[in-house]
Design an enzyme around this catalytic site. Structure first.
Site, short mmCIF file in Angstrom:
data_model
loop_
_atom_site.label_atom_id
_atom_site.label_comp_id
_atom_site.label_asym_id
_atom_site.label_seq_id
_atom_site.Cartn_x
_atom_site.Cartn_y
_atom_site.Cartn_z
N PRO A 3 0.83 -1.18 -0.08
CA PRO A 3 0.16 0.07 0.07
C PRO A 3 0.90 1.17 0.07
O PRO A 3 1.57 1.48 0.70
CB PRO A 3 -0.73 -0.05 1.43
CG PRO A 3 0.03 -0.93 2.34
CD PRO A 3 0.84 -1.88 1.10
N MET A 4 0.63 2.18 -0.87
CA MET A 4 1.51 3.57 -0.90
C MET A 4 0.73 4.45 -1.03
O MET A 4 -0.17 4.80 -2.34
CB MET A 4 2.49 3.34 -1.90
CG MET A 4 3.43 2.34 -1.59
SD MET A 4 5.02 2.53 -2.70
CE MET A 4 4.43 1.78 -4.22
N ALA A 5 -0.02 5.34 0.18
CA ALA A 5 -0.80 6.45 -0.12
C ALA A 5 -0.17 7.57 -1.01
O ALA A 5 0.95 7.65 -1.17
CB ALA A 5 -0.79 7.13 1.09
N CYS A 10 2.38 3.06 9.57
CA CYS A 10 2.56 4.34 9.04
C CYS A 10 3.62 5.20 10.12
O CYS A 10 3.22 5.33 11.15
CB CYS A 10 1.19 5.02 8.65
SG CYS A 10 1.41 6.73 7.81
N LYS A 12 -0.54 -4.83 9.13
CA LYS A 12 0.64 -4.49 8.74
C LYS A 12 1.46 -3.71 9.79
O LYS A 12 0.91 -2.54 10.15
CB LYS A 12 0.56 -3.38 7.34
CG LYS A 12 1.92 -3.32 6.72
CD LYS A 12 1.72 -2.89 5.37
CE LYS A 12 3.11 -2.34 4.49
NZ LYS A 12 3.30 -1.04 4.82
N ASN A 51 8.55 -7.23 3.77
CA ASN A 51 8.59 -6.06 3.00
C ASN A 51 9.79 -5.36 3.48
O ASN A 51 10.09 -5.06 4.71
CB ASN A 51 7.21 -5.45 3.39
CG ASN A 51 6.98 -3.88 2.89
OD1 ASN A 51 6.91 -3.10 3.59
ND2 ASN A 51 7.22 -3.84 1.59
N GLY A 52 10.19 -4.64 2.60
CA GLY A 52 11.33 -3.63 2.90
C GLY A 52 12.60 -3.99 1.88
O GLY A 52 13.11 -4.92 2.15
N ASP A 53 12.82 -2.98 1.04
CA ASP A 53 13.79 -2.97 0.40
C ASP A 53 14.02 -3.86 -1.04
O ASP A 53 15.14 -4.38 -1.53
CB ASP A 53 15.16 -2.76 0.86
CG ASP A 53 15.19 -1.71 1.99
OD1 ASP A 53 14.37 -0.78 1.58
OD2 ASP A 53 16.25 -1.75 2.62
N ARG A 63 8.45 0.72 -3.17
CA ARG A 63 9.17 1.64 -4.19
C ARG A 63 9.73 0.96 -5.17
O ARG A 63 9.89 1.57 -6.20
CB ARG A 63 10.09 2.33 -3.24
CG ARG A 63 9.39 3.34 -2.16
CD ARG A 63 10.29 3.83 -1.07
NE ARG A 63 10.81 2.57 -0.25
CZ ARG A 63 11.70 2.75 0.46
NH1 ARG A 63 12.22 3.88 0.76
NH2 ARG A 63 11.98 1.68 1.21
C1 FMN Z 1 4.80 7.09 -0.68
C2 FMN Z 1 4.52 5.98 0.17
C3 FMN Z 1 3.20 5.82 0.69
C4 FMN Z 1 3.02 4.87 1.69
N1 FMN Z 1 1.75 4.57 2.14
C5 FMN Z 1 1.55 3.44 2.96
C6 FMN Z 1 -0.01 3.23 3.34
O1 FMN Z 1 -0.89 3.77 3.05
N2 FMN Z 1 -0.02 2.29 4.10
C7 FMN Z 1 1.02 1.47 4.56
O2 FMN Z 1 0.75 0.19 5.25
N3 FMN Z 1 2.09 1.43 4.25
C8 FMN Z 1 2.46 2.71 3.51
N4 FMN Z 1 3.92 2.72 3.03
C9 FMN Z 1 4.74 1.73 3.28
C10 FMN Z 1 5.10 0.84 2.28
O3 FMN Z 1 3.89 -0.04 2.17
C11 FMN Z 1 6.35 -0.05 2.58
O4 FMN Z 1 5.92 -0.78 3.80
C12 FMN Z 1 7.51 0.69 2.59
O5 FMN Z 1 7.46 1.58 1.45
C13 FMN Z 1 8.42 -0.40 2.37
O6 FMN Z 1 8.73 -1.18 1.35
P1 FMN Z 1 9.62 -0.99 0.10
O7 FMN Z 1 11.06 -0.83 0.44
O8 FMN Z 1 9.43 -2.04 -0.94
O9 FMN Z 1 9.32 0.47 -0.48
C14 FMN Z 1 4.03 4.03 1.96
C15 FMN Z 1 5.29 3.97 1.57
C16 FMN Z 1 5.65 5.13 0.70
C17 FMN Z 1 7.16 5.11 -0.06
#
Ligand code: FMN
Length: 326
Positions: A19-21, A103, A142, A203-205, A228
């Site tokens: 999820p990414m807001a 968050c 989460k 999750n992460g990276d 990301r």
């Molecule tokens: C722009 C942005 C918005 C995000 N919004 C949410 C969200 O709405 N809910 C949530 O649980 N995590 C949110 N996250 C966290 C991501 O879901 C994820 O846990 C975090 O980016 C790490 O994973 P990645 O390294 O694959 O990006 C957000 C992350 C980013 C960068």
């Protein structure tokens, strides 16, 4: 492909979109689904906003059949509002309701929701218990590694969420204090996997097919979630699928293919939001799509002026020409 089951919802064991807001809106999610994202999660939805009848919040709850298996994600700081919001989500028939306890944003944490709940496990437990009672579908959570490096509590916390009735837990291996900096600690994900019997989503990276395979191998997680790493390349899910299945990667996309995908993404966004808003919201995606191409810096500067689809078509043509001449 192997499948996992989250409370009876079957999900292919490849990779999910995080999820990414303000990033992973419906058009973005559907692009990732086209390239094989196994599971999608909505942008976070305010439980209070839903309870107070906020129209913009309600609009975020619609489920498009193409998104399934799909979770609607709630955030909130108290059991009554999250329980009520979970009940209200039933009529949208999500496959899963996820609760955001990760968050790090001050506005969210300041109210006691998001990752602040990792400091108040009793409240978090009550939230999950009440949400489970009110939802017609599985409820998941989460979380992060913990609040800060001195209070890493993801394994115990996840255990409590399981006891409260959660059907799975997704773990972002950073603390709240880290926000998005430093490195995600995959050891914490492995520790959570040891602590609970419900599926664990790591999750992460994860920014490549190889990293995805490594996360599965090193943590033993049941599903990997990519955030990301999908910026400007929804096809990362296709790469992951192929790599997990055959140990090889599909051929690298040409600049022309990438630009066609970007334009298709733009049309989907315009269909959802209209040309004005769609083009405004597409700007950051455009910058991600052209990253690493010749002329990307100039295009980045032009992007702030982007208001019409035809402008982007022209930019895409120029990018293709620039990157295919010798
Ligand atoms: C722009 C942005 C918005 C995000 N919004 C949410 C969200 O709405 N809910 C949530 O649980 N995590 C949110 N996250 C966290 C991501 O879901 C994820 O846990 C975090 O980016 C790490 O994973 P990645 O390294 O694959 O990006 C957000 C992350 C980013 C960068």
């Amino acid at each position: 492909m192997d499948k996992i089951s989250i409370g009876g919802v079957e999900i292919e064991r490849t990779a999910a979109l995080a999820p990414m807001a303000s990033v992973a809106d419906r058009a973005y999610r559907l692009m990732c689904r086209e390239y094989g994202a196994a599971y999608l999660v909505s942008e976070m939805i305010s439980a209070k906003g839903l309870c107070y009848g906020d129209k913009k919040t309600a609009k975020m709850c619609a489920v498009d059949e193409r998104e399934r298996p799909y979770a609607l994600q709630l955030f909130g700081e108290d059991a009554p509002s999250v329980a009520r919001a979970a009940y209200m989500l039933n009529r949208f028939e999500p496959d899963i309701i996820d609760i955001n306890m990760g968050c790090p944003v001050p506005k969210v944490v300041g109210n006691g929701s998001g990752s602040a709940l990792m400091k108040t496990p009793a409240t978090a437990e009550l939230i999950v218990r009440e949400a489970v009672k009110n939802a017609n579908c599985p409820v998941t959570v989460k979380i992060r590694a913990g609040w800060d490096e001195d209070s890493i509590n993801a394994p115990e916390f996840a255990k409590r969420m399981e006891q409260a009735g959660a059907s799975a837990v997704a773990v972002h291996g950073r603390t709240r204090r880290q926000m998005y900096s430093g490195k995600a600690d995959w050891g914490v994900i492995a520790a959570v996997k040891q602590a609970v019997s419900i599926p664990v989503i790591g999750n992460g990276d994860v920014d490549s097919a190889q990293a995805c395979e490594k996360m599965y191998r090193e943590t033993g997680c049941d599903l990997v979630m990519v955030g990301r790493g999908s910026y400007g390349r929804p096809w990362i899910f296709e790469e992951i699928r192929e790599y997990l299945q055959n140990g090889s990667l599909p051929p690298e996309k040409s600049v022309e293919e990438k630009m066609q995908i970007m334009l298709r993404h733009t049309r989907m966004l315009i269909d959802e939001k209209g040309e004005g808003q769609g083009m405004r919201e597409m700007r950051h995606n455009v910058i991600w799509y052209v990253k690493g191409m010749h002329g990307a810096a100039a295009l980045r500067r032009e992007c702030s002026e982007l208001t019409e689809y035809s402008q982007l078509e022209r930019m895409a043509r120029e990018m293709i020409e620039r990157n295919t001449e010798n």
